[in-house]
Design a protein around this motif. Sequence first.
Motif, PDB file in Angstrom:
ATOM      1  N   PRO A  71       0.844  -1.194   0.000  1.00  0.00           N
ATOM      2  CA  PRO A  71       0.000   0.000   0.000  1.00  0.00           C
ATOM      3  C   PRO A  71       0.877   1.242   0.000  1.00  0.00           C
ATOM      4  O   PRO A  71       1.966   1.225   0.579  1.00  0.00           O
ATOM      5  CB  PRO A  71      -0.789  -0.117   1.312  1.00  0.00           C
ATOM      6  CG  PRO A  71      -0.718  -1.567   1.677  1.00  0.00           C
ATOM      7  CD  PRO A  71       0.610  -2.039   1.185  1.00  0.00           C
ATOM      8  N   CYS A  74      -0.098  -0.943  -4.411  1.00  0.00           N
ATOM      9  CA  CYS A  74      -0.829  -2.214  -4.618  1.00  0.00           C
ATOM     10  C   CYS A  74      -0.825  -2.652  -6.087  1.00  0.00           C
ATOM     11  O   CYS A  74      -1.873  -3.044  -6.628  1.00  0.00           O
ATOM     12  CB  CYS A  74      -2.256  -2.100  -4.091  1.00  0.00           C
ATOM     13  SG  CYS A  74      -2.368  -1.710  -2.338  1.00  0.00           S
ATOM     14  N   THR A 165      -2.740   1.894  10.320  1.00  0.00           N
ATOM     15  CA  THR A 165      -3.814   1.150   9.671  1.00  0.00           C
ATOM     16  C   THR A 165      -4.019   1.672   8.259  1.00  0.00           C
ATOM     17  O   THR A 165      -4.084   2.887   8.042  1.00  0.00           O
ATOM     18  CB  THR A 165      -5.138   1.280  10.451  1.00  0.00           C
ATOM     19  OG1 THR A 165      -4.949   0.791  11.783  1.00  0.00           O
ATOM     20  CG2 THR A 165      -6.245   0.479   9.783  1.00  0.00           C
ATOM     21  N   ASP A 166      -4.104   0.769   7.305  1.00  0.00           N
ATOM     22  CA  ASP A 166      -4.375   1.144   5.921  1.00  0.00           C
ATOM     23  C   ASP A 166      -5.828   1.593   5.821  1.00  0.00           C
ATOM     24  O   ASP A 166      -6.741   0.798   6.080  1.00  0.00           O
ATOM     25  CB  ASP A 166      -4.128  -0.062   5.004  1.00  0.00           C
ATOM     26  CG  ASP A 166      -4.193   0.306   3.527  1.00  0.00           C
ATOM     27  OD1 ASP A 166      -4.997   1.191   3.160  1.00  0.00           O
ATOM     28  OD2 ASP A 166      -3.457  -0.298   2.734  1.00  0.00           O
ATOM     29  N   LYS A 168      -7.689   2.066   3.351  1.00  0.00           N
ATOM     30  CA  LYS A 168      -8.461   1.422   2.286  1.00  0.00           C
ATOM     31  C   LYS A 168      -8.926   0.027   2.688  1.00  0.00           C
ATOM     32  O   LYS A 168     -10.033  -0.382   2.351  1.00  0.00           O
ATOM     33  CB  LYS A 168      -7.617   1.337   1.014  1.00  0.00           C
ATOM     34  CG  LYS A 168      -7.272   2.690   0.399  1.00  0.00           C
ATOM     35  CD  LYS A 168      -6.455   2.507  -0.876  1.00  0.00           C
ATOM     36  CE  LYS A 168      -6.104   3.843  -1.500  1.00  0.00           C
ATOM     37  NZ  LYS A 168      -5.286   3.682  -2.743  1.00  0.00           N
ATOM     38  N   THR A 169      -8.083  -0.708   3.384  1.00  0.00           N
ATOM     39  CA  THR A 169      -8.400  -2.107   3.703  1.00  0.00           C
ATOM     40  C   THR A 169      -8.728  -2.335   5.168  1.00  0.00           C
ATOM     41  O   THR A 169      -9.342  -3.343   5.518  1.00  0.00           O
ATOM     42  CB  THR A 169      -7.221  -3.017   3.329  1.00  0.00           C
ATOM     43  OG1 THR A 169      -6.087  -2.688   4.150  1.00  0.00           O
ATOM     44  CG2 THR A 169      -6.848  -2.824   1.863  1.00  0.00           C
ATOM     45  N   GLY A 170      -8.299  -1.414   6.030  1.00  0.00           N
ATOM     46  CA  GLY A 170      -8.492  -1.606   7.455  1.00  0.00           C
ATOM     47  C   GLY A 170      -7.438  -2.511   8.074  1.00  0.00           C
ATOM     48  O   GLY A 170      -7.471  -2.779   9.278  1.00  0.00           O
ATOM     49  N   ASP A 171      -6.489  -2.987   7.260  1.00  0.00           N
ATOM     50  CA  ASP A 171      -5.432  -3.859   7.764  1.00  0.00           C
ATOM     51  C   ASP A 171      -4.378  -3.037   8.505  1.00  0.00           C
ATOM     52  O   ASP A 171      -3.993  -1.954   8.063  1.00  0.00           O
ATOM     53  CB  ASP A 171      -4.762  -4.611   6.617  1.00  0.00           C
ATOM     54  CG  ASP A 171      -5.687  -5.627   5.967  1.00  0.00           C
ATOM     55  OD1 ASP A 171      -6.669  -6.028   6.628  1.00  0.00           O
ATOM     56  OD2 ASP A 171      -5.429  -6.017   4.815  1.00  0.00           O
ATOM     57  N   LYS A 201      -4.169 -11.662   9.510  1.00  0.00           N
ATOM     58  CA  LYS A 201      -5.390 -11.923  10.257  1.00  0.00           C
ATOM     59  C   LYS A 201      -5.636 -13.432  10.381  1.00  0.00           C
ATOM     60  O   LYS A 201      -5.492 -14.177   9.415  1.00  0.00           O
ATOM     61  CB  LYS A 201      -6.578 -11.248   9.575  1.00  0.00           C
ATOM     62  CG  LYS A 201      -6.526  -9.722   9.625  1.00  0.00           C
ATOM     63  CD  LYS A 201      -7.745  -9.091   8.975  1.00  0.00           C
ATOM     64  CE  LYS A 201      -7.717  -7.572   9.087  1.00  0.00           C
ATOM     65  NZ  LYS A 201      -8.887  -6.941   8.416  1.00  0.00           N
TER      66      LYS A 201
END
Length: 283
Positions: A71, A74, A165-166, A168-171, A201
């Motif tokens: 990110p 990507c 935290t990204d 866009k993805t919440g990762d 995860k």
Amino acid sequence: MKRLYGHFGHRAYLEVDEGQASSDFESFNVDKLDQYLQGFWYGARDLKGNKYKASTLDNLRHSLNRYLHAPPHCKTYDIVKDKEFRSSTEAFKGALRELKDEGKGNVAHYPEINQHDLQKLYSQFNCNNPVRLQEKVQFDIRFYFCRHGSENMHKMSKSTFALNTDPKTGDRYIYNDTDKLTKNHQGGCRESNTGIMPEKKGDSKCPVTSFPLYMQHLHPACDALWARPKKTSAINSTDIWYYNCPIGITVLGRFMKDLSTKHHLSRMYTNHSIRVTATSILT
């Protein structure tokens, strides 16, 4: 004229005209990037204007590939494997041949950690034990960030890495915070191997889970990231697990050798083996 590139974990200079250099290669389409990389591999230089060793140029290529996959870029293409990058791949091979002809190709080869030994290591890591938790976190940091065996490990502090935290993805991911540019993935720290340490995860060995846990158990008066662990079994989740005493350079330098012996791995590995393994797995 030499122009600085500070991306994907390396500082690279190019011997190109100012008008030919570009710092926004992330936005290039495949054809343009393939053409751009042809000149890049022949022109890459270190801070002093010297050509890289063949192994360093190879690491640079893999690091760039991972930087483009991370990110916020990507990218789905692969500059190492995709046939669309055939021309730049041939240029890269040509640059390697030139380096070898100039005597920069004879470098030491370090063994990759095999899958059985990796599984054995991670089965021994334990987030409820001070020593085993530190072993895991240090291995993770070396795996995702360090290009060389132990370079600058002793200089790392509590503020070297941070959690983000990204959007866009919440990762979640861990990034090197010594260069503020890396927070937005616009550049990379000098010792970075991938740029970020991503969340896994559902994985009990997720590096983003163990890192904050390790940080919360460090001694509040010790700023060093690597501190001497308490070796007591009578310990709980609210205790300080580490002394106000940094680990020395010598101990950090033999980290992987000590793990090899302690956990009865199939062979003796060095810290360089972690980098070699990361290059193979993360590409």
